[in-house]
Design an enzyme around this catalytic site. Structure first.
Site, PDB file in Angstrom:
ATOM      1  CG  ASP A 188      -1.877   1.129   1.282  1.00 33.55           C
ATOM      2  OD1 ASP A 188      -2.696   1.220   0.351  1.00 33.55           O
ATOM      3  OD2 ASP A 188      -1.820   1.925   2.229  1.00 33.55           O
TER       4      ASP A 188
ATOM      5  CD  GLU B  28      -2.144   2.127  -3.509  1.00 33.65           C
ATOM      6  OE1 GLU B  28      -3.270   2.637  -3.630  1.00 33.65           O
ATOM      7  OE2 GLU B  28      -1.484   2.217  -2.466  1.00 33.65           O
TER       8      GLU B  28
END
Length: 524
Positions: free
Chosen positions: A199, A258
């Site tokens: 993330d 990401e």
């Protein structure tokens, strides 16, 4: 699967709170996921990526982690996690789990210690505490969720949170932070997971001196200009160390970034041979339904990413954006375009990510009552941005029941499901000729079996009308053609043996007439 399974894998994103509720409390959980593994295997995917299920106060749907080595009680137990990984492997599915290294929850023990400690202490050095200027914060950085990125403590110091105030940013210049995450990686790898989705992989490192940006609405600038707190070169040293950890396992485990970057070339830097394996292609996701733009992003991706030895990846939806059927216009037209888009995407070389429910043709839920909205964007924006809850509504499994099969009949899902979803449920679409679910099943199984689909790094574009994308791919003596008509009038293409089409088409002598917003796979 081979050790490089990820190069052409189809990976299915499970938003854990909205996939399947195993205990009837209205919230999806790990036992619920385990119960639906046969569905995923039958769908034809190769792996699942599970959003965070760690101990969390759930201020941001689990992306505010209080304990990286345990499971939140609302989502299951560590034994449930072990059982899920084992059961997935028995079904032939790999498991990728989310890791959140840019920030912790404000309830993480480290941050609690920091609040109890004095400015300048080792406990505060794990995070990014700074002095302000008078009553002003240290700089003009903004939160991605809206508002300023700094919160002031009673002792006068400010701490950085590029997201919600309950998500303080870690200080990755601190060796203790780096060592801690190496240990967290090993904890889950030892439990059996096959890799990590990282993330905010473009965060973690901030520019020295913390300079002002000098602009507002900074979250909209990342794709057009550098920001001093995202995509800094120092992140690559972190991933080189992570790669060493991943490579100690046999077969090697993978890392998926990401990473929002300004260009595909910047994205490729995360994928050099000693760094990560994959990165989400947000440039593709954010491209509209327009032939020239789509071809440009495909060409750009297939130039930049394979240049560093990595596979391109393709994605249309995830838990942070409106579902693509809605972005493509919504209603019957949006769903028709979404069906065409999946055949285009699955024919491209590399790896594909699917978001739960897209195989059912689900659209964004735009009319959720304000009182049920839980995304922190809603409050942080002053109640002007409804946030991401509309793409996180629990998916429908059955025609009937209070939760449409998401949980036991009588249970109430944490976000309400539209009544119309009854006829979009897995039960309603299974075996139904022409349904979106059966289109996905057919496409995924064809992709797995056809030698020209999957891995690779190039397509052969064919001459076509400006609003038609037509390319071919050849392997093992077989050539597959993929065409999608994005124009308003039917397109004329050579006839052949049609393998799959997203909608109805006509054959006119030696030609195929492809209607608007329709795609087709064929062999000539």
């Amino acid at each position: 699967m081979a050790g490089d399974w990820w190069r052409d894998a189809v990976i299915y994103q499970v938003y854990v709170r909205s996939f399947a509720d195993g205990n009837g409390d209205g919230i999806g959980d790990l036992p619920g996921i385990r119960s639906r593994l046969p569905y995923l295997a039958g769908l034809g995917v190769d792996a699942l990526w599970i959003t965070p299920f760690y101990t969390s106060p759930m201020a941001d749907g689990g992306y505010d982690v209080a304990d990286y080595r345990d499971v939140d009680p609302t989502l299951g137990t560590l034994d449930d996690a072990r059982g899920l990984v084992r059961a997935a492997h028995e079904q032939g599915l790999k498991v990728i789990v989310d890791i959140v290294p840019n920030h912790t929850s404000s309830r993480h023990e480290w941050f609690r210690q920091a609040l109890r400690s004095a400015p300048g202490s080792p406990e505060r050095d794990r995070y990014l505490f700074r002095e302000g200027t008078g009553d002003a914060p240290p700089n003009d950085w903004e939160s991605v969720f809206g508002g300023g990125a700094w919160t002031r403590l009673p002792d006068g110091q400010w701490y950085l949170h590029l997201f919600d105030p309950t998500q303080p940013d870690l200080n990755w210049a601190n060796p203790q932070v780096r060592d801690e995450f190496h240990d967290v990686l090993r904890f889950w790898l030892d439990l059996g997971v096959d890799g990590f989705r990282i993330d905010v992989a473009h965060g973690m490192v901030k520019q020295d001196g913390f300079p002002d940006v000098g602009a507002q609405e900074q979250h909209k600038l990342l794709e057009t200009r550098p920001l001093p707190y995202f995509d800094q070169d120092g992140v690559h040293e972190i991933y080189r160390e992570w790669r060493k950890v991943l490579d100690t396992y046999d077969p090697p485990r993978i890392g998926v970034a990401e990473a929002w970057t300004a260009t595909a070339e910047r994205l490729a830097r995360y994928l050099r041979p000693d760094e990560l394996h994959q990165a989400f292609n947000f440039h593709y996701l954010t491209t509209g339904w327009e032939a020239r733009a789509l071809r440009e992003v495909v060409d750009h991706s297939l130039t930049a990413i394979p240049a560093v030895g990595a596979p391109a990846t393709w994605v249309l939806s995830n838990h942070d954006v409106h579902r693509h059927a809605t972005r493509y216009g919504g209603g019957p037209a949006g769903v028709r375009r979404a069906r065409a888009a999946i055949l285009l995407m699955l024919a491209l070389p590399g790896s594909v990510y699917l978001y739960q429910g897209e195989e059912l043709g689900l659209e964004e839920v735009l009319d959720l009552p304000e009182e049920v909205l839980q995304d922190p964007m809603w409050e942080r924006s002053g109640y002007t941005d409804r946030g991401r809850d509309g793409c996180r509504v629990p998916i429908p499994w059955t025609r009937g029941g209070s939760a449409l099969g998401f949980g036991a009949d009588g249970s109430t899902p944490w976000l309400p499901q539209p009544e119309a979803w009854s006829e979009l449920s897995v039960e309603a679409q299974t075996g139904a000729e022409g349904s979106t679910l059966e289109l996905y099943r057919g496409a995924l199984h064809t992709r797995r079996e056809h030698p020209a689909l999957g891995a690779g790094d190039a397509v052969d574009w064919q001459d076509s009308e400006p609003e038609v994308l037509w390319f071919s791919r050849t392997a093992a003596g077989r050539t597959l053609h993929c065409a999608v008509n994005l124009g308003p009038e039917p397109a004329r293409l050579p006839a052949g043996t049609v393998l799959l089409a997203s909608g109805e088409y006509e054959v006119d002598g030696s030609d195929t007439l492809l209607p608007t917003d329709t795609s087709v796979w064929w062999e000539a």
